[in-house]
Scaffold this active site. Structure first.
Site, PDB file in Angstrom:
ATOM      1  N   SER A 151       0.880  -1.173   0.000  1.00 42.65           N
ATOM      2  CA  SER A 151       0.000   0.000   0.000  1.00 42.65           C
ATOM      3  C   SER A 151       0.914   1.219   0.000  1.00 42.65           C
ATOM      4  CB  SER A 151      -0.861  -0.020   1.268  1.00 42.65           C
ATOM      5  OG  SER A 151      -1.355   1.278   1.565  1.00 42.65           O
ATOM      6  N   TYR A 165      -0.717  -0.800  10.593  1.00 43.37           N
ATOM      7  CA  TYR A 165      -0.845  -1.040   9.149  1.00 43.37           C
ATOM      8  C   TYR A 165       0.402  -0.545   8.407  1.00 43.37           C
ATOM      9  CZ  TYR A 165      -3.197  -1.252   4.563  1.00 43.37           C
ATOM     10  OH  TYR A 165      -3.553  -1.530   3.258  1.00 43.37           O
TER      11      TYR A 165
HETATM   12  N1  LIG Z   1      -8.861  -1.638  -0.715  1.00 45.75           N
HETATM   13  C1  LIG Z   1      -7.904  -0.734  -0.647  1.00 45.75           C
HETATM   14  O1  LIG Z   1      -8.138   0.486  -0.654  1.00 45.75           O
HETATM   15  C2  LIG Z   1      -6.468  -1.169  -0.559  1.00 45.75           C
HETATM   16  C3  LIG Z   1      -5.469  -0.213  -0.799  1.00 45.75           C
HETATM   17  C4  LIG Z   1      -4.130  -0.608  -0.702  1.00 45.75           C
HETATM   18  C5  LIG Z   1      -3.818  -1.915  -0.388  1.00 45.75           C
HETATM   19  N2  LIG Z   1      -4.834  -2.803  -0.156  1.00 45.75           N
HETATM   20  C6  LIG Z   1      -4.453  -4.171   0.205  1.00 45.75           C
HETATM   21  O2  LIG Z   1      -5.014  -5.071  -0.739  1.00 45.75           O
HETATM   22  C7  LIG Z   1      -5.288  -6.324  -0.098  1.00 45.75           C
HETATM   23  C8  LIG Z   1      -6.724  -6.755  -0.394  1.00 45.75           C
HETATM   24  O3  LIG Z   1      -7.627  -5.735   0.002  1.00 45.75           O
HETATM   25  P1  LIG Z   1      -9.207  -5.857  -0.275  1.00 45.75           P
HETATM   26  O4  LIG Z   1      -9.751  -4.482  -0.249  1.00 45.75           O
HETATM   27  O5  LIG Z   1      -9.441  -6.726  -1.470  1.00 45.75           O
HETATM   28  O6  LIG Z   1      -9.672  -6.611   1.048  1.00 45.75           O
HETATM   29  P2  LIG Z   1     -10.778  -7.771   1.246  1.00 45.75           P
HETATM   30  O7  LIG Z   1     -11.125  -7.744   2.690  1.00 45.75           O
HETATM   31  O8  LIG Z   1     -11.883  -7.613   0.248  1.00 45.75           O
HETATM   32  O9  LIG Z   1      -9.964  -9.095   0.899  1.00 45.75           O
HETATM   33  C9  LIG Z   1      -9.137  -9.739   1.814  1.00 45.75           C
HETATM   34  C10 LIG Z   1      -9.545 -11.210   1.868  1.00 45.75           C
HETATM   35  O10 LIG Z   1      -8.630 -11.897   2.738  1.00 45.75           O
HETATM   36  C11 LIG Z   1      -9.362 -12.881   3.447  1.00 45.75           C
HETATM   37  N3  LIG Z   1      -8.625 -13.216   4.670  1.00 45.75           N
HETATM   38  C12 LIG Z   1      -8.436 -12.444   5.771  1.00 45.75           C
HETATM   39  N4  LIG Z   1      -7.701 -13.097   6.688  1.00 45.75           N
HETATM   40  C13 LIG Z   1      -7.419 -14.323   6.148  1.00 45.75           C
HETATM   41  C14 LIG Z   1      -6.698 -15.449   6.615  1.00 45.75           C
HETATM   42  N5  LIG Z   1      -6.095 -15.460   7.815  1.00 45.75           N
HETATM   43  N6  LIG Z   1      -6.617 -16.540   5.824  1.00 45.75           N
HETATM   44  C15 LIG Z   1      -7.213 -16.563   4.606  1.00 45.75           C
HETATM   45  N7  LIG Z   1      -7.912 -15.512   4.109  1.00 45.75           N
HETATM   46  C16 LIG Z   1      -8.009 -14.407   4.878  1.00 45.75           C
HETATM   47  C17 LIG Z   1     -10.708 -12.211   3.733  1.00 45.75           C
HETATM   48  O11 LIG Z   1     -11.717 -13.179   4.016  1.00 45.75           O
HETATM   49  C18 LIG Z   1     -10.955 -11.422   2.444  1.00 45.75           C
HETATM   50  O12 LIG Z   1     -11.742 -12.153   1.523  1.00 45.75           O
HETATM   51  C19 LIG Z   1      -4.949  -6.108   1.396  1.00 45.75           C
HETATM   52  O13 LIG Z   1      -3.637  -6.539   1.639  1.00 45.75           O
HETATM   53  C20 LIG Z   1      -5.017  -4.597   1.548  1.00 45.75           C
HETATM   54  O14 LIG Z   1      -4.207  -4.130   2.615  1.00 45.75           O
HETATM   55  C21 LIG Z   1      -6.137  -2.466  -0.252  1.00 45.75           C
END
Ligand SMILES: NC(=O)c1ccc[n+]([C@@H]2O[C@H](COP(=O)([O-])OP(=O)(O)OC[C@H]3O[C@@H](n4cnc5c(N)ncnc54)[C@H](O)[C@@H]3O)[C@@H](O)[C@H]2O)c1
Length: 261
Positions: A151, A165
Site C-alpha cells: 500500500s 498497518y
Molecule cells: N482496498 C484498498 O483500498 C487497498 C489499498 C491498498 C492496499 N490494499 C491491500 O489489498 C489487499 C486486499 O484488500 P481488499 O480491499 O481486497 O480486502 P478484502 O477484505 O476484500 O480481501 C481480503 C480477503 O482476505 C481474506 N482473509 C483475511 N484473513 C485471512 C486469513 N487469515 N486466511 C485466509 N484468508 C483471509 C478475507 O476473508 C478477504 O476475503 C490487502 O492486503 C489490503 O491491505 C487495499
C-alpha cells in the site's frame, strides 16, 4: 518470445491468497483471462464459493479452497492441494490484508491486541502463504513469481492512527527486497504493488464519507480513487515473462499521489 506473448500465462498455475476478497478475486480473474489456472484461497467459504462460481462462468480453470493463512501447516496443506489439482505452481499472489480503518489509535497508545491482529492479517499471512508457495516452486526448479499487496502506507505516514498497518506494509516492502535477493538463484522474482485507496467494500466506510473522499481525491493528480481493474496491468506484467529481469520492486499505483509528497 515476441509481442503480447510475453504476457501469456497459458500453462502456468497461480495461487491467490485472499482470492475471495475484492482485489484477490479481481486479480484471479485477470490471471485466468491471461491463461493461468488459478487456485483461490480464503478463510471465508462463502466468498470462495462466490468467487469460484464467477471464475468458472468466465471459463477459468480454477479451484477454491478455504483455509487460514495465519496457520503455517495449513498453508502447506493448501498449497499441496493446489499442486495436487494442477501439478505445478508458478505464481503466488498475496492479497490478504487490510483492517487499518477498523483499528485507529494514537501511536503512543497503540494497543498490542490490535497491533497483533493487523500484523497477523497483513504480514503473517503473507509470510506463511509465500513460504508454502515458494517451497513448491524451489522443489519444482522452474522458477516463479511472487507478487504481494502492499500500500502507499508502506512508505507514507498518515495522521490517522495507522501505526500497525504502516508497519505491516513497510515490512512487506522490505521483505519483497529481501526475498528477491534470496530467491533470485531459483529464478523466482518477488515484487509488490502499492495502491492508494482502491474502491472495495473494505474501505467503503471511508469512501462513503463525502468529505473524506473529496479531500483524498483532491490530493490525487489523476483525480480519483483506484479500482481493482487499475491493478490488472501491473499484475500481468509482474506475473508474466514480461518482467523476467525485474525483481525486488514496489510499484505505487496511486494516480500520482506519492509523486506529490
Ligand atoms: N482496498 C484498498 O483500498 C487497498 C489499498 C491498498 C492496499 N490494499 C491491500 O489489498 C489487499 C486486499 O484488500 P481488499 O480491499 O481486497 O480486502 P478484502 O477484505 O476484500 O480481501 C481480503 C480477503 O482476505 C481474506 N482473509 C483475511 N484473513 C485471512 C486469513 N487469515 N486466511 C485466509 N484468508 C483471509 C478475507 O476473508 C478477504 O476475503 C490487502 O492486503 C489490503 O491491505 C487495499
Amino acid at each position: 518470445m515476441s509481442g503480447l506473448s510475453i504476457f501469456d500465462l497459458s500453462g502456468r498455475a497461480a495461487v491467490v491468497w485472499g482470492g475471495g476478497g475484492a482485489i484477490g478475486s479481481a486479480i484471479a480473474a485477470t490471471l485466468g483471462r491471461a491463461g493461468a489456472s488459478v487456485t483461490i484461497i480464503d478463510q471465508d467459504p462463502d466468498r470462495i464459493a462466490a468467487a469460484e462460481a464467477k471464475l468458472r462462468d468466465a471459463g477459468v480453470d480454477c479451484l477454491g479452497l478455504s483455509g487460514d493463512a495465519t496457520d503455517r501447516p495449513e498453508c502447506d496443506r493448501l498449497v499441496a492441494q493446489a499442486m495436487g489439482r494442477f501439478g505445478r505452481l508458478d505464481i503466488c499472489f498475496n492479497a490478504i490484508g487490510g483492517g487499518a480503518g477498523k483499528v485507529l489509535h494514537p501511536a503512543e497508545d497503540y494497543p498490542v491486541e490490535d497491533w497483533d491482529w493487523i500484523l497477523d492479517l497483513n504480514l503473517r499471512s503473507t509470510l506463511y502463504g509465500t513460504q508454502a508457495a515458494v517451497k513448491a516452486m524451489i522443489n519444482a526448479g522452474h522458477g516463479g513469481r511472487v507478487l504481494s499487496m502492499s500500500s502507499v502506507r508502506g512508505q507514507l505516514g498518515i495522521n490517522a492512527g495507522y501505526s500497525a498497518y504502516v508497519a505491516a506494509k513497510g515490512a512487506i516492502n522490505s521483505l519483497t527486497r529481501q526475498w528477491a535477493t534470496e530467491w533470485a538463484k531459483h529464478n523466482i522474482t518477488v515484487n509488490a504493488i502499492a495502491p492508494t485507496f482502491v474502491d472495495t467494500p473494505q474501505v467503503a466506510m471511508l469512501l462513503d464519507d463525502p468529505v473524506f473522499k473529496a479531500n483524498l481525491v483532491a490530493r490525487v493528480p489523476l483525480g480519483r480513487v483506484g479500482s481493482p481493474d487499475d491493478l490488472a496491468g501491473a499484475v500481468l506484467f509482474f506475473c508474466s515473462d514480461a518482467s523476467a529481469f525485474v525483481t525486488g520492486q514496489v510499484l505505487t499505483i496511486d494516480g500520482g499521489l506519492t509523486a506529490t509528497q
